[in-house]
Write a protein that holds these residues in place. Structure first.
Motif, PDB file in Angstrom:
ATOM      1  N   GLY A 454       0.057  23.282 -18.909  1.00 46.46           N
ATOM      2  CA  GLY A 454       1.466  23.316 -19.278  1.00 46.46           C
ATOM      3  C   GLY A 454       2.192  22.041 -18.958  1.00 46.46           C
ATOM      4  N   ASP A 455       1.508  20.900 -18.984  1.00 50.50           N
ATOM      5  CA  ASP A 455       2.132  19.635 -18.617  1.00 50.50           C
ATOM      6  C   ASP A 455       2.800  18.984 -19.817  1.00 50.50           C
ATOM      7  N   LEU A 456       3.291  19.799 -20.720  1.00 51.09           N
ATOM      8  CA  LEU A 456       4.010  19.284 -21.883  1.00 51.09           C
ATOM      9  C   LEU A 456       5.479  19.174 -21.540  1.00 51.09           C
ATOM     10  N   ASP A 457       6.038  17.993 -21.682  1.00 55.57           N
ATOM     11  CA  ASP A 457       7.459  17.845 -21.363  1.00 55.57           C
ATOM     12  C   ASP A 457       8.286  18.716 -22.280  1.00 55.57           C
ATOM     13  N   LEU A 632       7.520  19.288  -9.026  1.00 50.50           N
ATOM     14  CA  LEU A 632       7.034  19.138 -10.401  1.00 50.50           C
ATOM     15  C   LEU A 632       5.561  19.483 -10.505  1.00 50.50           C
ATOM     16  N   ALA A 633       4.770  19.066  -9.522  1.00 56.36           N
ATOM     17  CA  ALA A 633       3.340  19.361  -9.553  1.00 56.36           C
ATOM     18  C   ALA A 633       3.082  20.858  -9.434  1.00 56.36           C
ATOM     19  N   SER A 634       3.896  21.542  -8.635  1.00 51.37           N
ATOM     20  CA  SER A 634       3.714  22.985  -8.518  1.00 51.37           C
ATOM     21  C   SER A 634       4.032  23.705  -9.817  1.00 51.37           C
ATOM     22  N   GLN A 635       4.866  23.076 -10.674  1.00 54.07           N
ATOM     23  CA  GLN A 635       5.176  23.640 -11.981  1.00 54.07           C
ATOM     24  C   GLN A 635       4.157  23.252 -13.044  1.00 54.07           C
ATOM     25  N   GLY A 636       3.145  22.467 -12.648  1.00 56.80           N
ATOM     26  CA  GLY A 636       2.135  22.022 -13.600  1.00 56.80           C
ATOM     27  C   GLY A 636       2.517  20.782 -14.370  1.00 56.80           C
ATOM     28  N   ARG A 637       3.554  20.087 -13.955  1.00 56.18           N
ATOM     29  CA  ARG A 637       4.034  18.893 -14.672  1.00 56.18           C
ATOM     30  C   ARG A 637       3.615  17.659 -13.877  1.00 56.18           C
ATOM     31  N   HIS A 638       2.303  17.450 -13.829  1.00 52.73           N
ATOM     32  CA  HIS A 638       1.725  16.389 -13.006  1.00 52.73           C
ATOM     33  C   HIS A 638       2.060  15.012 -13.557  1.00 52.73           C
ATOM     34  N   THR A 639       2.049  14.855 -14.854  1.00 50.69           N
ATOM     35  CA  THR A 639       2.297  13.522 -15.418  1.00 50.69           C
ATOM     36  C   THR A 639       3.735  13.088 -15.195  1.00 50.69           C
ATOM     37  N   LYS A 640       4.684  14.014 -15.271  1.00 50.18           N
ATOM     38  CA  LYS A 640       6.079  13.647 -15.006  1.00 50.18           C
ATOM     39  C   LYS A 640       6.264  13.257 -13.541  1.00 50.18           C
ATOM     40  N   ALA A 641       5.625  13.997 -12.646  1.00 47.25           N
ATOM     41  CA  ALA A 641       5.701  13.643 -11.227  1.00 47.25           C
ATOM     42  C   ALA A 641       5.102  12.270 -10.976  1.00 47.25           C
ATOM     43  N   ALA A 642       3.967  11.980 -11.620  1.00 50.19           N
ATOM     44  CA  ALA A 642       3.328  10.678 -11.436  1.00 50.19           C
ATOM     45  C   ALA A 642       4.176   9.562 -12.026  1.00 50.19           C
ATOM     46  N   ALA A 643       4.776   9.797 -13.203  1.00 48.19           N
ATOM     47  CA  ALA A 643       5.612   8.764 -13.817  1.00 48.19           C
ATOM     48  C   ALA A 643       6.848   8.470 -12.978  1.00 48.19           C
ATOM     49  N   TYR A 702       5.195  11.385 -20.768  1.00 50.78           N
ATOM     50  CA  TYR A 702       5.001  10.704 -19.495  1.00 50.78           C
ATOM     51  C   TYR A 702       3.571  10.207 -19.346  1.00 50.78           C
ATOM     52  N   ALA A 703       2.592  10.927 -19.882  1.00 53.37           N
ATOM     53  CA  ALA A 703       1.211  10.444 -19.851  1.00 53.37           C
ATOM     54  C   ALA A 703       1.070   9.155 -20.647  1.00 53.37           C
ATOM     55  N   LEU A 704       1.703   9.103 -21.810  1.00 51.29           N
ATOM     56  CA  LEU A 704       1.664   7.883 -22.612  1.00 51.29           C
ATOM     57  C   LEU A 704       2.397   6.742 -21.913  1.00 51.29           C
ATOM     58  N   ALA A 705       3.474   7.064 -21.194  1.00 49.26           N
ATOM     59  CA  ALA A 705       4.208   6.026 -20.467  1.00 49.26           C
ATOM     60  C   ALA A 705       3.351   5.436 -19.356  1.00 49.26           C
ATOM     61  N   ILE A 706       2.642   6.291 -18.613  1.00 48.02           N
ATOM     62  CA  ILE A 706       1.760   5.796 -17.553  1.00 48.02           C
ATOM     63  C   ILE A 706       0.684   4.896 -18.141  1.00 48.02           C
ATOM     64  N   LEU A 707       0.087   5.319 -19.251  1.00 47.61           N
ATOM     65  CA  LEU A 707      -0.975   4.525 -19.865  1.00 47.61           C
ATOM     66  C   LEU A 707      -0.427   3.208 -20.403  1.00 47.61           C
ATOM     67  N   THR A 708       0.768   3.235 -20.957  1.00 44.14           N
ATOM     68  CA  THR A 708       1.384   1.993 -21.458  1.00 44.14           C
ATOM     69  C   THR A 708       1.616   1.008 -20.328  1.00 44.14           C
ATOM     70  N   PHE A 709       2.121   1.489 -19.199  1.00 49.60           N
ATOM     71  CA  PHE A 709       2.360   0.587 -18.068  1.00 49.60           C
ATOM     72  C   PHE A 709       1.043   0.050 -17.498  1.00 49.60           C
ATOM     73  N   VAL A 710       0.039   0.898 -17.389  1.00 49.88           N
ATOM     74  CA  VAL A 710      -1.259   0.450 -16.870  1.00 49.88           C
ATOM     75  C   VAL A 710      -1.870  -0.597 -17.793  1.00 49.88           C
ATOM     76  N   ARG A 711      -1.720  -0.419 -19.078  1.00 48.35           N
ATOM     77  CA  ARG A 711      -2.326  -1.351 -20.032  1.00 48.35           C
ATOM     78  C   ARG A 711      -1.589  -2.693 -20.055  1.00 48.35           C
ATOM     79  N   THR A 712      -0.245  -2.662 -19.946  1.00 50.08           N
ATOM     80  CA  THR A 712       0.533  -3.898 -20.080  1.00 50.08           C
ATOM     81  C   THR A 712       0.974  -4.471 -18.747  1.00 50.08           C
ATOM     82  N   GLY A 713       1.177  -3.621 -17.753  1.00 49.57           N
ATOM     83  CA  GLY A 713       1.667  -4.078 -16.469  1.00 49.57           C
ATOM     84  C   GLY A 713       3.114  -4.524 -16.495  1.00 49.57           C
ATOM     85  N   SER A 714       3.861  -4.178 -17.524  1.00 56.86           N
ATOM     86  CA  SER A 714       5.243  -4.619 -17.682  1.00 56.86           C
ATOM     87  C   SER A 714       6.136  -3.416 -17.883  1.00 56.86           C
TER      88      SER A 714
END
Length: 999
Positions: A454-457, A632-643, A702-714
C-alpha cells in the motif's frame, strides 16, 4: 442526386403510396406500403417504368399520379407515364441545346421547364401538355417534337435553377434565377415581366409550404449551406420602369428568416451541399433539409406577429398604400434527424447515410409529423418527429421535478404526492446518504496498480500509469473529472454531485478544520489544505507568530520570504512607529518555536528560510523527523518516509525506512541509495540504476523521486519532477536552493498556482491577499465557492478587505438560504464574525453585525404597527405617508409593514425573512388563512400539544435582553443546540435567560 423518393399526396391510412426514383438505373417505381414494424418498411410495386431517359430533374404530377416529367441534359423535357413503359415519352424540345435544371407541374396542366443560360433565348418555357395527354384515347405512340411549342417564354439570356407552382394560385410560379434573384411570375400578365423579385444568390431547391403558401424556402449554391425563407406578401411589386432601372427593392425585399451555415463540414474544403428542401404536408412551418453528407435536419418555424408595414392585402399579396400586420417567422426548434460523419469524415459502416426524404401527409402514432427516409443501402424507414421535451425544474434542495413520462426515474411521493400524480409529474431525489455514494463507487472502480504494502501515495491517480508522468496539479484535475463527472451513471447520482455543497454543509463543513478534513476525506488535496490551515490556526490562536505588534499569522512562504504583507500591512504592524524590524520579529519567532538551524545551504536570510520551512511543514528536528518517518512506515508508506528523511539529509533514517519495506522495490531502492551514500558510482552502479529505473515504471511519486536523486545527485532535478506534491518541492527548494534561485522559484510557482487555481499553492500564498486570485481561479475550475469562502474567512476582513471576498460571502449566505439551511447559515455568520474580530475571537469584529431590532414598533418612524389608524400618531416626525398607509400588509408574502411609512418589520435572525403575518384581504393571504383554519381544526382534535407548536411556528418571538426577533419555530430549532443569540456579533445567551425566567 443519386436517388429520390416522393410521397403521394393522395395517400390515406388504408392505402399509402410513394414513388422511388433510381437516377443511375433510370427507372421510376410506383409502390404501395404493405407493413411497417418500426424498423423495416415492406412494400409492393404497383407499376414500374424503366424506359426513362438520362434525367437531370423530374417532377411528379400531383393531380394525375400516372404522369411524370423528366428534364434531360440535352435541353429536352419528356413527359411519360408510369403504367406503360413500352410507350414512347412525349418530348418537348428547345431551340438551343443546354441542360435542364428544373421541371414543375401546375395544377392546371401546365409544365414549366427551367434551363441553363444561353444568349438570346429564353430559359423558362411553359408547355400546355395536359390537354394533349387527356385528349389521347390511346397510349402515347410516338414523340411529336415539331407539333408542340411553349405557350409562354420567360427569362431571356438568364439561367433558371429551380421552379415551383403555387397551388392556391396555379397561374403563379416562383423561379430561381442563377446568381441573381428569385422571381414570381403571374402567367396572366401579357408583358412577361415578373411581379415580385427578391435579390439573392440562394436560388436553388425552392420549396413551398403546402399549408401556408405565403412562405417558401430556397438554398444556396454548392458549398453554400445558407437557407432563406421568404414571404411573398412583403416582396416589392415591380413595374417596367423599375426593371429597367434596377430599382424596386424595398426595405422588405429580404428573407423573413435566415439560417446561415445550416450544415457544417469537417473542414472548409469538405463543406456539404444542400440536396433537398421540402415542406411538411401535414403541419405548417416544418421545413426539412438534406445535405450531401447525409445530415438531415427539420426546422420547426413559428409565426411571430410584429408591427405594421406599408401595404394592403390583395389576395395574399401586398402593394404600397395601406397597412397590414407583418407575420415574421422565428425558429421554434431544430430537429436533428440523422447524425453527421465522424471525425475521419467517413460514415460508420453499420449506418447507411440518408440520400433522400419526403414528408408524408399522415401523422404518426403520437400525432406528430412523419418523414419517409431513403438510405444509401436502399433501406426505407419512417421517422416521426419527437415532441417538445418535458418541462423540468431543479430545486435548490436537489430535487428534479419534471412533467411527462417517467423515463426510468424513481418517483418520490411526498405530502403533495397526490397533486404531483394528478398533474402527470415525477420527482427524482438525489442520494443524500452520509456514506458518499460517489466516493464508494470511485474507490471500487479505481483500486489502482498499488504496491503490495500500500505504498501508493494518495495523491497519485490510480487510473493513470506513471509512464504518463502527470503533474500533481494535473492529477487533481483528472481526479476531479473522474470522481465527480465520470461517476454519474443516473439521475440520482447527478443530483448528488450537484448538491455537493449542501451535503458538506449538512455534515458540518464550516470553520472546524479537523471536521472539514473528515468531510472532504475523498479529496486528499483539500485535506492537505485544511491540515495546513489547522496547523496555522493553532499558531495564530497561541499568538506564536506575533512579536512586538508584528503579526505574521496565516502568511505563506511568498509573503515571509519577500516580506510582502499586502496593501493593508498596517493591520499586521500595529502600534509601531517608523520602520518595523521584520528581521528581528522573524528571528524571535524562530527562537520561540525552537526551529532547528539551517545547515544545508548558505543564505543571507536564514531565519526567513527556517520560518518558511516551518510554514510548509519542513525543517523538522531530528526527533520530529524520526517520529514522522516511523508513523509513515507503520502505515506502509516506506518510500514517502525515506524521501522525507532524504530531503532533510538523514540518509540513515531513509535507508532504514526502505529496508523495513516488504517488497523487492524497497530493497532495490535501498541498495541504490546505499551505493550513492558510499560514493560507489562506477559504470556497474550506473547500469544497476538503469535496470532499477526500468523496473519501477509503476512506482509511486516518492520512489521515483528517490531514484532521480540517486541517479543525478542534484536536488534541482527533484524540483523539475512536477509529479511530486508541491509541498515537498517547496521544502526541497527552501533547503537547497541559493537565495537568488529561491526567490525566482517562489515567484514562479506562486504565479503558476494562482493562474491554474492549484490548491496546493496555499503554503505559498498563505491566506493573504495573494490567496484571493488563487481561490478565484480555483472556483472557476472546480465550482467550489464553499471551500474558498470558508478558508479565506479566517483572514478577511480581519487582516485585509476584498470586494470579491465580500461577494463570495454574500453568495454563500444566499446559497445556504436557498437550501433552507438557516441554522448552518447562522452558524456561518456567527463564526465569520468571530474570526473577523481576532484569531481568538476576542475584540471588535471587522464584520459589522446587523442593526439592533425592536419590538412591534417601526424602526423607521417609531410608530406602532397597529393596523388601526387611530393608534398612529399624526404629529410624530417621519417621512410622508407612503402608498401603503392604512394597511400593514404590502402583499401576503412580504410580511408586516408600517402603516405610516411603509417600511417592513425586522427580519428573522435565523431565516432573514420579513416577520409578520399574511394579509387576509389578499388572495394569497386568504388561502393561507384557510389552511391555518384547517390546522386549527386538527389541533382541536389533538390535545397532545404536538400540533400546537405548528400553529405558532410563524409567530414572533423576542429576546427581552438583546431584543432580536425570530420566528417561533426557528427559535425553537436554534436553541435546541445553542444558547447564544443567532444574530452575528451578539453575545446574548438568550436560552439561559429563558431558563432563568422559568425558574
Amino acid at each position: 442526386m443519386e436517388t429520390a423518393i416522393r410521397w403521394s399526396s393522395s395517400s390515406t391510412i388504408e392505402e399509402q403510396r410513394f414513388l422511388l426514383v433510381d437516377v443511375a438505373g433510370r427507372s421510376f417505381r410506383y409502390c404501395k406500403v404493405e407493413s411497417y414494424d418500426g424498423r423495416d418498411l415492406k412494400y409492393e410495386t404497383i407499376s414500374i417504368n424503366r424506359n426513362v431517359p438520362v434525367l437531370r430533374a423530374f417532377d411528379w404530377s400531383s393531380h394525375d399520379e400516372n404522369i411524370l416529367a423528366v428534364g434531360e441534359g440535352s435541353g429536352s423535357a419528356s413527359v411519360l407515364t408510369l403504367d406503360n413503359e413500352q410507350s414512347l415519352p412525349l418530348s418537348l424540345p428547345v431551340r438551343s441545346q443546354r441542360p435542364v435544371n428544373a421541371v414543375a407541374f401546375a395544377k392546371t396542366g401546365l409544365l414549366a421547364v427551367g434551363l441553363e443560360r444561353v444568349r438570346n433565348d429564353s430559359s423558362l418555357n411553359l408547355w400546355d401538355v395536359e390537354h394533349r395527354l387527356l385528349a389521347s384515347t390511346s397510349p402515347i405512340a410516338s414523340p411529336r417534337k415539331s407539333s408542340l411549342e411553349p405557350v409562354r417564354k420567360y427569362a431571356s439570356s438568364e439561367g433558371i435553377t429551380s421552379i415551383k407552382f403555387f397551388n392556391d394560385q396555379p397561374d403563379t410560379l416562383v423561379a430561381g434565377v442563377k446568381g441573381a434573384c428569385i422571381r414570381l411570375y403571374d402567367l396572366r400578365e401579357s408583358t412577361g415581366n415578373p411581379i415580385i423579385q427578391f435579390p439573392t444568390t440562394s436560388v436553388h431547391n425552392i420549396g413551398i409550404d403546402h399549408l401556408d403558401e405565403n412562405y417558401f424556402a430556397s438554398a444556396g449554391a454548392q458549398k453554400d449551406t445558407t437557407i432563406h425563407i421568404w414571404d411573398r406578401r412583403v416582396g416589392p411589386f415591380l413595374s417596367a420602369a423599375s426593371l429597367g432601372s434596377g430599382s424596386g427593392h424595398s426595405a422588405h425585399s429580404g428573407p423573413v428568416l435566415e439560417y446561415r451555415r445550416a450544415f457544417e463540414g469537417l473542414t472548409p474544403a469538405a463543406q456539404p451541399q444542400i440536396w433537398s428542401l421540402r415542406y411538411c404536408r401535414g403541419q405548417r412551418g416544418y421545413l426539412g433539409a438534406l445535405a450531401s453528407n447525409g445530415d438531415f435536419k427539420i426546422f420547426e418555424t413559428k409565426q411571430a406577429y410584429t408591427s405594421e408595414v406599408n401595404g394592403h392585402d390583395q389576395g395574399g399579396w401586398t402593394s404600397n398604400g395601406q397597412s397590414l400586420t407583418q407575420q415574421k417567422l422565428r425558429t421554434g426548434r431544430v430537429h436533428h434527424i440523422t447524425i453527421t460523419p465522424d471525425s475521419s469524415g467517413r460514415w460508420r459502416e453499420d449506418i447507411a447515410r440518408v440520400v433522400a426524404f419526403d414528408f408524408t401527409n399522415l401523422a404518426g402514432s403520437k400525432g406528430r409529423p412523419t418523414a419517409l427516409i431513403l438510405r444509401s443501402d436502399k433501406g426505407i424507414e419512417v421517422r416521426e418527429l419527437q415532441g417538445h421535451p418535458p418541462a423540468f425544474a431543479l430545486s435548490s434542495t436537489g430535487h428534479l421535478i419534471g412533467s411527462g413520462i417517467n423515463h426510468g426515474i424513481e418517483t418520490k411521493h411526498t405530502t403533495d404526492g397526490d397533486i404531483l400524480a394528478e398533474a402527470g409529474l415525477f420527482q427524482a431525489r438525489p442520494r443524500m446518504d452520509d456514506t458518499h455514494s460517489l466516493a464508494t463507487t470511485s474507490s471500487q472502480r479505481h483500486t489502482g496498480p498499488a504496491t503490495s504494502d500500500g505504498d501508493l501515495d494518495r495523491k497519485q491517480h490510480p487510473a493513470y500509469k506513471w509512464t504518463e508522468r502527470f503533474s500533481s496539479r494535473e492529477n487533481h484535475e483528472r481526479w476531479f473529472e473522474d470522481y465527480y463527472l465520470r461517476q454519474v451513471t443516473n439521475v440520482e447520482a447527478a443530483l448528488a454531485s450537484l448538491n455537493l455543497s449542501r451535503r458538506r454543509c449538512v455534515r458540518g463543513y464550516l470553520f472546524d478544520c479537523q471536521v472539514n478534513m473528515d468531510v472532504v476525506a475523498e479529496d486528499p488535496w483539500l485535506q492537505d489544505m485544511w491540515g495546513w490551515i489547522n496547523r496555522t490556526k493553532r499558531l495564530a490562536a497561541d499568538n506564536s507568530l506575533v512579536v512586538r505588534g508584528i503579526d505574521l499569522s496565516y502568511l505563506g512562504v511568498y509573503n515571509v520570504w519577500n516580506v510582502d504583507f499586502g496593501s493593508e500591512k498596517s493591520i499586521r504592524i500595529s502600534g509601531m512607529s517608523g520602520n518595523p524590524d521584520i528581521l528581528y520579529a522573524v528571528e524571535a519567532i524562530c527562537r520561540s518555536l525552537e526551529l532547528p538551524e539551517l545547515t544545508s545551504v548558505e543564505s543571507s536570510l536564514p531565519a526567513h528560510r527556517r520560518l518558511c520551512l516551518h510554514i510548509c511543514g519542513f525543517g523538522l528536528s531530528a526527533e520530529e523527523l524520526h517520529l514522522i518517518t516511523r508513523s509513515l512506515a507503520s502505515q506502509g508508506r516506506h518510500t514517502k518516509a525515506a524521501a522525507l528523511a532524504l530531503a532533510h539529509g538523514d540518509h540513515k533514517t531513509a535507508l532504514t525506512a526502505l529496508r523495513n519495506g516488504s517488497t523487492s522495490m524497497h530493497r532495490e531502492l535501498s541498495l541504490a541509495l546505499a551505493g550513492f551514500v558510499q560514493g560507489n558510482t562506477d559504470e556497474t552502479w550506473t547500469s544497476t540504476i538503469a535496470d532499477i529505473a526500468s523496473s519501477l515504471s509503476g512506482a509511486d511519486a516518492y520512489a521515483l523521486a528517490i531514484l532521480t536523486f540517486v541517479r543525478t545527485g542534484s536536488w534541482h532535478s527533484i524540483l523539475s519532477e512536477t509529479y511530486l506534491p508541491l509541498q515537498y518541492r517547496i521544502g526541497v527548494a527552501l533547503l537547497y536552493l541559493p537565495d537568488a534561485d529561491l526567490t525566482t522559484y517562489i515567484s514562479t510557482m506562486t504565479s503558476e498556482c494562482i493562474e491554474h487555481g492549484d490548491i496546493e499553492g496555499i503554503p505559498f500564498t498563505g491566506l493573504s491577499e495573494q490567496a484571493v486570485p488563487l481561490f478565484q481561479s480555483y472556483v472557476l475550475k472546480y465550482h467550489d465557492l464553499q471551500t474558498a469562502i470558508l478558508a479565506i474567512s479566517h483572514t478577511s476582513p480581519r487582516y485585509f478587505s476584498s470586494p470579491l471576498v465580500d461577494i463570495w460571502r454574500g453568495e454563500y449566505r444566499d446559497l445556504l438560504n436557498t437550501y433552507r439551511l438557516f441554522i448552518p447559515r447562522v452558524r456561518f455568520d456567527t463564526g465569520a464574525t468571530k474570526l473577523s474580530a481576532s484569531p481568538t475571537g476576542v475584540g471588535k469584529p471587522a464584520l459589522a453585525p446587523p442593526a439592533k431590532q425592536v419590538s412591534l414598533q417601526c424602526n423607521n418612524c417609531d410608530q406602532s404597527l397597529d393596523r388601526n389608524p387611530a393608534h398612529v400618531s399624526i404629529s410624530a416626525p417621519g417621512p410622508p405617508p407612503s402608498s401603503t398607509t392604512g394597511s400593514v400588509f404590502a402583499d401576503h408574502k412580504s410580511g408586516t409593514v408600517c402603516p405610516k411609512c411603509g417600511k417592513h418589520m425586522p427580519r428573522c435572525a435565523v431565516c432573514m425573512l420579513w416577520l409578520g403575518m399574511p394579509d387576509p384581504h389578499t388572495k394569497g393571504g386568504a388561502q393561507m388563512n384557510a389552511q391555518a383554519l384547517q390546522r386549527n381544526t386538527e389541533i382541536a382534535k389533538d390535545r397532545s400539544g404536538k400540533k400546537g407548536r405548528e400553529l405558532t411556528k410563524d409567530f414572533i418571538t423576542v429576546c427581552r435582553e438583546c431584543w432580536h426577533m425570530m420566528h417561533a419555530g426557528h427559535a425553537e430549532e436554534w436553541f435546541k443546540e445553542n444558547s447564544e443569540c443567532p444574530a452575528p456579533g451578539c453575545n446574548c445567551r438568550c436560552a439561559t435567560l429563558d431558563a432563568q425566567g422559568r425558574e
